[in-house]
Design a protein around this motif. Structure first.
Motif, PDB file in Angstrom:
ATOM      1  N   GLN A  19       0.825  -1.207   0.000  1.00 11.86           N
ATOM      2  CA  GLN A  19       0.000   0.000   0.000  1.00 11.86           C
ATOM      3  C   GLN A  19       0.859   1.257   0.000  1.00 11.86           C
ATOM      4  OE1 GLN A  19      -2.440  -0.640   3.479  1.00 11.86           O
ATOM      5  NE2 GLN A  19      -4.051  -1.607   2.260  1.00 11.86           N
ATOM      6  N   GLU A  20       0.233   2.346  -0.356  1.00 12.02           N
ATOM      7  CA  GLU A  20       0.929   3.628  -0.437  1.00 12.02           C
ATOM      8  C   GLU A  20       1.210   4.198   0.950  1.00 12.02           C
ATOM      9  OE1 GLU A  20       0.153   7.162  -3.370  1.00 12.02           O
ATOM     10  OE2 GLU A  20      -1.194   7.356  -1.638  1.00 12.02           O
ATOM     11  N   ILE A  21       2.402   4.755   1.102  1.00 11.48           N
ATOM     12  CA  ILE A  21       2.737   5.520   2.298  1.00 11.48           C
ATOM     13  C   ILE A  21       3.147   6.914   1.846  1.00 11.48           C
ATOM     14  CG2 ILE A  21       3.441   3.473   3.602  1.00 11.48           C
ATOM     15  CD1 ILE A  21       6.382   4.518   3.258  1.00 11.48           C
ATOM     16  N   ALA A  22       3.100   7.854   2.763  1.00  9.22           N
ATOM     17  CA  ALA A  22       3.479   9.233   2.462  1.00  9.22           C
ATOM     18  C   ALA A  22       4.708   9.618   3.273  1.00  9.22           C
ATOM     19  CB  ALA A  22       2.333  10.187   2.784  1.00  9.22           C
ATOM     20  N   LEU A  23       5.650  10.269   2.606  1.00  9.97           N
ATOM     21  CA  LEU A  23       6.852  10.779   3.267  1.00  9.97           C
ATOM     22  C   LEU A  23       6.857  12.300   3.162  1.00  9.97           C
ATOM     23  CD1 LEU A  23       9.613   8.324   1.991  1.00  9.97           C
ATOM     24  CD2 LEU A  23       8.331   8.239   4.124  1.00  9.97           C
ATOM     25  N   PRO A  24       7.484  12.963   4.128  1.00  7.32           N
ATOM     26  CA  PRO A  24       7.551  14.423   4.058  1.00  7.32           C
ATOM     27  C   PRO A  24       8.562  14.885   3.009  1.00  7.32           C
ATOM     28  CG  PRO A  24       8.792  13.631   5.941  1.00  7.32           C
ATOM     29  CD  PRO A  24       8.109  12.436   5.334  1.00  7.32           C
ATOM     30  N   ASN A  25       8.237  15.995   2.389  1.00  9.80           N
ATOM     31  CA  ASN A  25       9.132  16.631   1.417  1.00  9.80           C
ATOM     32  C   ASN A  25       9.540  15.645   0.330  1.00  9.80           C
ATOM     33  OD1 ASN A  25       9.054  19.109   2.930  1.00  9.80           O
ATOM     34  ND2 ASN A  25      10.382  18.091   4.400  1.00  9.80           N
ATOM     35  N   PHE A  26      10.839  15.363   0.207  1.00  8.55           N
ATOM     36  CA  PHE A  26      11.321  14.401  -0.783  1.00  8.55           C
ATOM     37  C   PHE A  26      11.893  13.145  -0.122  1.00  8.55           C
ATOM     38  CE2 PHE A  26      11.709  18.570  -2.822  1.00  8.55           C
ATOM     39  CZ  PHE A  26      10.842  18.366  -3.888  1.00  8.55           C
ATOM     40  N   GLY A  27      11.667  13.000   1.189  1.00  8.03           N
ATOM     41  CA  GLY A  27      12.136  11.821   1.908  1.00  8.03           C
ATOM     42  C   GLY A  27      13.628  11.812   2.185  1.00  8.03           C
ATOM     43  N   MET A  28      14.269  12.974   2.088  1.00  6.97           N
ATOM     44  CA  MET A  28      15.720  13.034   2.266  1.00  6.97           C
ATOM     45  C   MET A  28      16.142  13.322   3.709  1.00  6.97           C
ATOM     46  SD  MET A  28      17.268  12.299  -0.548  1.00  6.97           S
ATOM     47  CE  MET A  28      16.038  11.051  -0.864  1.00  6.97           C
ATOM     48  N   GLU A  29      15.176  13.427   4.615  1.00  9.55           N
ATOM     49  CA  GLU A  29      15.515  13.604   6.021  1.00  9.55           C
ATOM     50  C   GLU A  29      16.224  12.345   6.502  1.00  9.55           C
ATOM     51  OE1 GLU A  29      12.261  16.205   4.857  1.00  9.55           O
ATOM     52  OE2 GLU A  29      12.582  14.084   4.614  1.00  9.55           O
ATOM     53  N   THR A  30      17.191  12.511   7.373  1.00 12.59           N
ATOM     54  CA  THR A  30      17.985  11.357   7.794  1.00 12.59           C
ATOM     55  C   THR A  30      17.640  10.909   9.208  1.00 12.59           C
ATOM     56  OG1 THR A  30      19.799  12.777   8.541  1.00 12.59           O
ATOM     57  CG2 THR A  30      19.962  11.883   6.321  1.00 12.59           C
ATOM     58  N   LEU A  31      17.748   9.611   9.408  1.00 12.55           N
ATOM     59  CA  LEU A  31      17.593   8.997  10.722  1.00 12.55           C
ATOM     60  C   LEU A  31      18.950   8.478  11.157  1.00 12.55           C
ATOM     61  CD1 LEU A  31      14.404   6.825  10.103  1.00 12.55           C
ATOM     62  CD2 LEU A  31      14.530   8.985  11.335  1.00 12.55           C
ATOM     63  N   HIS A  32      19.284   8.745  12.397  1.00 14.47           N
ATOM     64  CA  HIS A  32      20.498   8.209  13.009  1.00 14.47           C
ATOM     65  C   HIS A  32      20.032   7.404  14.213  1.00 14.47           C
ATOM     66  CE1 HIS A  32      23.582  10.829  11.051  1.00 14.47           C
ATOM     67  NE2 HIS A  32      22.508  11.556  10.842  1.00 14.47           N
ATOM     68  N   HIS A  33      20.317   6.149  14.214  1.00 13.15           N
ATOM     69  CA  HIS A  33      19.927   5.321  15.352  1.00 13.15           C
ATOM     70  C   HIS A  33      21.002   5.452  16.421  1.00 13.15           C
ATOM     71  CE1 HIS A  33      16.435   3.649  13.429  1.00 13.15           C
ATOM     72  NE2 HIS A  33      17.139   3.638  12.321  1.00 13.15           N
ATOM     73  N   VAL A  34      20.653   6.209  17.456  1.00  9.43           N
ATOM     74  CA  VAL A  34      21.581   6.527  18.536  1.00  9.43           C
ATOM     75  C   VAL A  34      21.003   5.995  19.842  1.00  9.43           C
ATOM     76  CG1 VAL A  34      22.768   8.414  19.729  1.00  9.43           C
ATOM     77  CG2 VAL A  34      22.237   8.629  17.301  1.00  9.43           C
ATOM     78  N   HIS A  35      21.856   5.390  20.642  1.00  5.88           N
ATOM     79  CA  HIS A  35      21.416   4.850  21.931  1.00  5.88           C
ATOM     80  C   HIS A  35      21.089   5.993  22.890  1.00  5.88           C
ATOM     81  CE1 HIS A  35      21.394   2.575  25.657  1.00  5.88           C
ATOM     82  NE2 HIS A  35      21.250   1.500  24.900  1.00  5.88           N
ATOM     83  N   ALA A  36      20.035   5.810  23.663  1.00  7.65           N
ATOM     84  CA  ALA A  36      19.596   6.845  24.605  1.00  7.65           C
ATOM     85  C   ALA A  36      20.696   7.223  25.597  1.00  7.65           C
ATOM     86  CB  ALA A  36      18.353   6.376  25.345  1.00  7.65           C
ATOM     87  N   ASP A  37      21.526   6.270  26.007  1.00  6.14           N
ATOM     88  CA  ASP A  37      22.629   6.578  26.934  1.00  6.14           C
ATOM     89  C   ASP A  37      23.610   7.565  26.298  1.00  6.14           C
ATOM     90  OD1 ASP A  37      21.607   4.934  28.877  1.00  6.14           O
ATOM     91  OD2 ASP A  37      22.984   3.272  28.458  1.00  6.14           O
TER      92      ASP A  37
END
Length: 98
Positions: A19-37
């Motif tokens: 199914q279709e999903i929607a992303l903001p802008n052009f989807g170029m925002e980055t995610l960094h998986h960082v530990h809470a500590d």
């Protein structure tokens, strides 16, 4: 965290079904998986070294990152589906995702 940068896990089910999903802008925002500590350590050190930290900017990032688009594309591939992604301007996306 899902490809739409929140914790709504139903997104993975939509992708699984193609199914279709929607992303903001052009989807170029980055995610960094960082530990809470690690994030808390950044805050703690800034607080305990207040004089040196004033006026500075700090970032807690992972060794690797991924864009929202790249994450979504990888999930569609994982589930054997064709990409079905639309892009919305930020304000529209915020209203769309509530």
């Amino acid at each position: 965290m899902n490809p739409t940068a929140n914790h709504d896990y139903w997104i993975f089910d939509k992708i699984r079904r193609g199914q279709e999903i929607a992303l903001p802008n052009f989807g170029m925002e980055t995610l960094h998986h960082v530990h809470a500590d690690d994030v808390s350590q950044v805050f703690f050190k800034a607080i305990t070294r207040r004089k040196a930290a004033l006026g500075e900017s700090f970032h807690a990032v992972g060794a690797e990152s991924i864009t929202l688009l790249g994450y979504a594309q990888a999930m569609y591939r994982y589930f054997g589906q064709e990409e079905n992604i639309k892009f919305l301007p930020w304000d529209e996306w915020c209203s769309f995702t509530k």
